[in-house]
Write an enzyme that holds these catalytic residues in place. Structure first.
Site, PDB file in Angstrom:
ATOM      1  N   SER A  77       0.902  -1.202  -0.162  1.00 11.93           N
ATOM      2  CA  SER A  77      -0.038   0.017   0.026  1.00 11.93           C
ATOM      3  C   SER A  77       0.818   1.358  -0.039  1.00 11.93           C
ATOM      4  O   SER A  77       0.538   2.172  -0.708  1.00 11.93           O
ATOM      5  CB  SER A  77      -0.922  -0.095   1.144  1.00 11.93           C
ATOM      6  OG  SER A  77      -0.234  -0.210   2.438  1.00 11.93           O
TER       7      SER A  77
ATOM      8  N   HIS B  83      -1.854  -8.948   1.989  1.00 15.16           N
ATOM      9  CA  HIS B  83      -1.701  -7.707   2.452  1.00 15.16           C
ATOM     10  C   HIS B  83      -2.560  -7.243   3.370  1.00 15.16           C
ATOM     11  O   HIS B  83      -3.106  -8.068   4.452  1.00 15.16           O
ATOM     12  CB  HIS B  83      -1.395  -6.534   1.444  1.00 15.16           C
ATOM     13  CG  HIS B  83      -0.759  -5.371   1.978  1.00 15.16           C
ATOM     14  ND1 HIS B  83      -0.184  -5.051   3.101  1.00 15.16           N
ATOM     15  CD2 HIS B  83      -0.707  -4.031   1.569  1.00 15.16           C
ATOM     16  CE1 HIS B  83       0.193  -3.795   3.401  1.00 15.16           C
ATOM     17  NE2 HIS B  83      -0.037  -3.253   2.010  1.00 15.16           N
TER      18      HIS B  83
ATOM     19  N   HIS C 181       5.799 -12.832   7.494  1.00 19.15           N
ATOM     20  CA  HIS C 181       5.967 -11.469   7.178  1.00 19.15           C
ATOM     21  C   HIS C 181       7.284 -11.449   6.149  1.00 19.15           C
ATOM     22  O   HIS C 181       8.051 -12.224   6.366  1.00 19.15           O
ATOM     23  CB  HIS C 181       6.379 -10.446   8.441  1.00 19.15           C
ATOM     24  CG  HIS C 181       6.008  -9.010   8.086  1.00 19.15           C
ATOM     25  ND1 HIS C 181       6.863  -8.302   7.587  1.00 19.15           N
ATOM     26  CD2 HIS C 181       4.903  -8.417   8.161  1.00 19.15           C
ATOM     27  CE1 HIS C 181       6.376  -7.042   7.249  1.00 19.15           C
ATOM     28  NE2 HIS C 181       5.275  -6.943   7.596  1.00 19.15           N
TER      29      HIS C 181
ATOM     30  N   ARG D 185       2.874  -4.654  16.738  1.00 18.44           N
ATOM     31  CA  ARG D 185       1.791  -4.259  16.639  1.00 18.44           C
ATOM     32  C   ARG D 185       0.799  -5.552  17.114  1.00 18.44           C
ATOM     33  O   ARG D 185      -0.432  -5.262  17.322  1.00 18.44           O
ATOM     34  CB  ARG D 185       1.510  -3.941  15.011  1.00 18.44           C
ATOM     35  CG  ARG D 185       2.196  -2.801  14.510  1.00 18.44           C
ATOM     36  CD  ARG D 185       2.171  -2.709  13.130  1.00 18.44           C
ATOM     37  NE  ARG D 185       2.467  -3.624  12.260  1.00 18.44           N
ATOM     38  CZ  ARG D 185       2.316  -4.045  10.999  1.00 18.44           C
ATOM     39  NH1 ARG D 185       1.785  -3.070  10.319  1.00 18.44           N
ATOM     40  NH2 ARG D 185       2.704  -4.875  10.545  1.00 18.44           N
TER      41      ARG D 185
ATOM     42  N   ASP E  32      -2.438  -8.614  11.742  1.00 20.86           N
ATOM     43  CA  ASP E  32      -3.493  -9.022  11.205  1.00 20.86           C
ATOM     44  C   ASP E  32      -4.055 -10.325  12.143  1.00 20.86           C
ATOM     45  O   ASP E  32      -5.274 -10.638  12.020  1.00 20.86           O
ATOM     46  CB  ASP E  32      -3.603  -9.240   9.774  1.00 20.86           C
ATOM     47  CG  ASP E  32      -3.325  -8.236   8.697  1.00 20.86           C
ATOM     48  OD1 ASP E  32      -3.804  -7.051   9.396  1.00 20.86           O
ATOM     49  OD2 ASP E  32      -2.610  -8.324   7.749  1.00 20.86           O
TER      50      ASP E  32
HETATM   51  N1  NMX Z   1       1.094 -19.635   5.981  1.00 22.32           N
HETATM   52  C1  NMX Z   1       1.543 -20.711   5.014  1.00 22.32           C
HETATM   53  N2  NMX Z   1       2.374 -20.429   4.269  1.00 22.32           N
HETATM   54  C2  NMX Z   1       3.190 -19.387   4.542  1.00 22.32           C
HETATM   55  C3  NMX Z   1       2.710 -18.062   5.407  1.00 22.32           C
HETATM   56  C4  NMX Z   1       1.830 -18.567   6.301  1.00 22.32           C
HETATM   57  N3  NMX Z   1       1.350 -17.777   7.092  1.00 22.32           N
HETATM   58  N4  NMX Z   1       3.927 -17.388   5.051  1.00 22.32           N
HETATM   59  C5  NMX Z   1       4.573 -17.661   4.511  1.00 22.32           C
HETATM   60  N5  NMX Z   1       4.570 -19.074   3.846  1.00 22.32           N
HETATM   61  C6  NMX Z   1       5.043 -19.527   2.729  1.00 22.32           C
HETATM   62  C7  NMX Z   1       4.825 -18.651   1.696  1.00 22.32           C
HETATM   63  O1  NMX Z   1       3.608 -18.969   0.998  1.00 22.32           O
HETATM   64  C8  NMX Z   1       6.026 -19.336   0.658  1.00 22.32           C
HETATM   65  O2  NMX Z   1       5.737 -20.418   0.111  1.00 22.32           O
HETATM   66  P1  NMX Z   1       6.156 -20.831  -1.229  1.00 22.32           P
HETATM   67  O3  NMX Z   1       7.551 -21.132  -1.321  1.00 22.32           O
HETATM   68  O4  NMX Z   1       5.379 -22.111  -1.879  1.00 22.32           O
HETATM   69  O5  NMX Z   1       5.615 -20.013  -2.207  1.00 22.32           O
HETATM   70  C9  NMX Z   1       7.163 -19.521   1.634  1.00 22.32           C
HETATM   71  O6  NMX Z   1       6.412 -19.966   3.115  1.00 22.32           O
HETATM   72  C10 NMX Z   1       8.087 -18.568   1.790  1.00 22.32           C
HETATM   73  O7  NMX Z   1       7.548 -17.384   1.999  1.00 22.32           O
HETATM   74  P2  NMX Z   1       8.252 -16.120   3.128  1.00 22.32           P
HETATM   75  O8  NMX Z   1       9.375 -15.645   2.311  1.00 22.32           O
HETATM   76  O9  NMX Z   1       8.255 -16.591   4.432  1.00 22.32           O
HETATM   77  O10 NMX Z   1       7.252 -14.998   2.959  1.00 22.32           O
HETATM   78  P3  NMX Z   1       7.058 -13.909   2.052  1.00 22.32           P
HETATM   79  O11 NMX Z   1       7.879 -12.788   2.147  1.00 22.32           O
HETATM   80  O12 NMX Z   1       6.955 -14.384   0.287  1.00 22.32           O
HETATM   81  O13 NMX Z   1       5.465 -13.275   2.151  1.00 22.32           O
HETATM   82  C11 NMX Z   1       3.661 -12.941   3.648  1.00 22.32           C
HETATM   83  C12 NMX Z   1       5.123 -12.740   3.233  1.00 22.32           C
HETATM   84  C13 NMX Z   1       2.952 -11.871   4.927  1.00 22.32           C
HETATM   85  C14 NMX Z   1       2.876 -12.515   2.135  1.00 22.32           C
HETATM   86  C15 NMX Z   1       3.403 -14.247   3.968  1.00 22.32           C
HETATM   87  O14 NMX Z   1       3.989 -14.616   5.141  1.00 22.32           O
HETATM   88  C16 NMX Z   1       1.965 -14.778   4.081  1.00 22.32           C
HETATM   89  O15 NMX Z   1       1.353 -14.941   3.052  1.00 22.32           O
HETATM   90  N6  NMX Z   1       1.266 -14.771   5.222  1.00 22.32           N
HETATM   91  C17 NMX Z   1      -0.050 -14.967   5.285  1.00 22.32           C
HETATM   92  C18 NMX Z   1      -0.974 -13.664   4.842  1.00 22.32           C
HETATM   93  C19 NMX Z   1      -0.879 -12.401   5.835  1.00 22.32           C
HETATM   94  O16 NMX Z   1      -0.969 -12.788   7.072  1.00 22.32           O
HETATM   95  N7  NMX Z   1      -0.279 -11.288   5.339  1.00 22.32           N
HETATM   96  C20 NMX Z   1      -0.473  -9.995   5.926  1.00 22.32           C
HETATM   97  C21 NMX Z   1       0.967  -9.493   6.038  1.00 22.32           C
HETATM   98  C22 NMX Z   1       0.691  -8.300   6.937  1.00 22.32           C
HETATM   99  N8  NMX Z   1      -0.084  -7.051   6.377  1.00 22.32           N
HETATM  100  O17 NMX Z   1      -1.063  -6.796   6.893  1.00 22.32           O
HETATM  101  O18 NMX Z   1       0.120  -6.656   5.087  1.00 22.32           O
HETATM  102  C1  MLT Z   2       2.242  -3.370   6.533  1.00 21.77           C
HETATM  103  O1  MLT Z   2       1.803  -2.797   7.575  1.00 21.77           O
HETATM  104  O2  MLT Z   2       2.247  -2.875   5.505  1.00 21.77           O
HETATM  105  C2  MLT Z   2       2.248  -4.775   6.453  1.00 21.77           C
HETATM  106  O3  MLT Z   2       2.938  -5.450   7.677  1.00 21.77           O
HETATM  107  C3  MLT Z   2       2.904  -5.657   5.379  1.00 21.77           C
HETATM  108  C4  MLT Z   2       4.486  -5.156   5.101  1.00 21.77           C
HETATM  109  O4  MLT Z   2       5.001  -4.340   5.958  1.00 21.77           O
HETATM  110  O5  MLT Z   2       5.131  -5.625   4.387  1.00 21.77           O
END
Ligand code: NMX
Ligand code: MLT
Length: 433
Positions: free
Chosen positions: A240, A270, A316, A325, A371
């Site tokens: 964002s 996100h 994350h 947070r 979240d």
């Molecule tokens: N559950 C299952 N698998 C996960 C999770 C999770 N909570 N977090 C990461 N992984 C997986 C990810 O999908 C990836 O799989 P693949 O290799 O098959 O593509 C692998 O672990 C490596 O990912 P990371 O490098 O640890 O995470 P990345 O930096 O790519 O993504 C997020 C970060 C936040 C997108 C990821 O942790 C996620 O999808 N979390 C769940 C959704 C979430 O809570 N998002 C909110 C973030 C905060 N916000 O408000 O923006």
């Molecule tokens: C945010 O608050 O924007 C989320 O934690 C995602 C991020 O920092 O990558």
């Protein structure tokens, strides 16, 4: 306007500091980019600058150098309340120092004076199909107000470049002033049969939102101010913030830019993760007819992973420890409603899911992000319509992204335009290495 004076006073020094840094040290390397990063979402690529907040992987966010507990202690609060005025937070984001009570109230007053939402905004929201997602309504409302942009009209009149930040601040103040009523309008229209609650000019920005939502418990006002503080900014690389910055870099005004940021926030990886997370918690609760045992929860978490889905609220891109947070919201719940079932469930998930994710071994961080718990707190106060949660995230995030683009303009940041290569070029670079 107080904020304008405060920023203006800092500009000569800041401009000189940046000019000197670029002129004298412009070719110093701060990092390198490898092929994995190019294909991997640019993780850890150091390509952005902001002085408004910084996320340390192990410590989490600092806003202008202050941790969350420090902010909760130092920022001015309404009498008898535990969460600070949002006006004081905005002052901190823009000016860089903790405001006095009078300074925080001056921002609140400025917002009050600009808070009237024009009728056409409500008409546009009402004209959307009923099943439109609340974030789509919110982003549309932000976008349609673009017609009022002072920046856009002054740009077309031929304003000088070093003045760009001033109408960006003007527009941001007007936009922010209207957000609580727009968000509460969407909520009441979509879930409460359109029975609207008029704004109360006696209340501060955060409390007025809580009031217009129609939540009777006055502690919800404290939670709202806490929520808006926590979600406001998370340095510049998140979707964002980066989307807003990118769009604004073409000299689009804050309405175009913030609406773009909201569209990025709407993604399930996100900001929409708060909606997804509450849905996931309720899925557990339904399946086990109440708070499950730890073994049941573990098995539910594994089922989610085996079905190829992520566990929302965990992991994350930058953080490698529990998000502070999350901790701030957890402490709020623990203090005010430790026996609430959904809060207890969210707490149990914190006990169980990091172990499951660690055992699976994919996520780089198994710890909760912001979240993982925000929805459980909303749910306690009766805001159970979880597809609304990302709108609240959006209201808050516009504080941070607008502060950032005001400073982008003040420091003359240019249009953002990174360079892309083809796969064949990367193969050639790899072959020669
Ligand atoms: N559950 C299952 N698998 C996960 C999770 C999770 N909570 N977090 C990461 N992984 C997986 C990810 O999908 C990836 O799989 P693949 O290799 O098959 O593509 C692998 O672990 C490596 O990912 P990371 O490098 O640890 O995470 P990345 O930096 O790519 O993504 C997020 C970060 C936040 C997108 C990821 O942790 C996620 O999808 N979390 C769940 C959704 C979430 O809570 N998002 C909110 C973030 C905060 N916000 O408000 O923006
Ligand atoms: C945010 O608050 O924007 C989320 O934690 C995602 C991020 O920092 O990558």
């Amino acid at each position: 306007m107080l904020l304008k004076e405060k920023i203006q006073a800092q500009l000569p020094e800041w401009r000189e500091r940046v000019r000197k840094l670029v002129k004298e040290h412009g070719d110093i390397k701060v990092g390198e980019v490898n092929i994995s990063q190019i294909y991997g979402g640019m993780r850890d690529v150091r390509g952005l600058v902001t002085d408004i907040s910084y996320v340390d992987p192990n410590e989490g966010i600092r806003f202008r150098g202050y941790t969350i507990p420090e902010l909760l202690e130092k920022l001015p609060k309404p009498e008898g309340s535990e969460s600070p005025y949002v006006g004081g937070l905005y002052y901190l984001l823009l000016v860089g120092s903790i405001p006095t009570l009078e300074e925080a109230l001056a921002v609140e007053e400025e917002w009050k004076a600009r808070s009237e939402v024009p009728q056409y905004v409500f008409d546009v929201i009402r004209a959307l199909p009923e099943d439109v997602h609340p974030v789509t309504m919110f982003s549309t409302a932000v976008l349609v107000m673009q017609r009022e942009s002072v920046f856009a009209s002054r740009y077309h009149e031929g304003m000088k470049k070093d003045e760009y930040w001033d109408p960006m601040l003007e527009d941001s103040m007007t936009l922010i002033a209207r957000l609580p009523e727009i968000a509460a309008f969407i909520y009441r229209l979509k879930y409460k049969g359109g029975e609207l609650i008029p704004s109360n000019p006696e209340l501060d920005w955060g409390s007025n939102f809580a009031h217009m939502m129609g939540v009777p418990d006055l502690m919800y006002r404290d939670l709202s101010r806490l929520y808006f503080l926590l979600h406001s900014d998370h340095e510049s690389g998140n979707v964002s913030a980066h989307a807003t910055h990118l769009v604004a870099s073409s000299l689009s005004d804050i309405y175009y830019s913030a609406s773009a940021g909201m569209n990025g926030l709407a993604g399930p990886l996100h900001g929409l993760a708060n909606q997804e997370c509450l849905g996931w918690l309720l899925g557990v609760y339904d399946q086990y007819h109440g708070v499950p045992s730890k073994d049941e929860l573990k098995s539910y978490a594994w089922d989610t992973l085996k079905s190829g889905q992520v566990i929302p609220g965990y992991g994350h891109a930058v953080l490698r420890k529990t998000d502070p947070r999350f901790t701030a919201q957890y402490e709020f719940g623990l203090k005010h409603f430790p026996e609430d079932d959904i809060f207890k469930l969210a707490t149990m998930v914190y006990d169980v899911v990091p172990g499951v994710l660690t055992e699976q071994g994919k996520a780089k961080s198994p710890w909760p992000n912001v979240d993982a718990i925000s929805g459980a707190l909303q749910y306690h106060y009766g805001v159970t319509e979880f597809d609304f949660y990302t709108v609240m995230f959006g209201v808050s995030r516009i504080l941070g992204v607008s502060a950032n683009v005001i400073w982008d303009r003040a420091l003359g940041q240019p249009i953002e335009r990174a360079k892309s290569l083809t796969t064949a070029m990367l193969e050639e670079i790899a072959a020669k290495a």
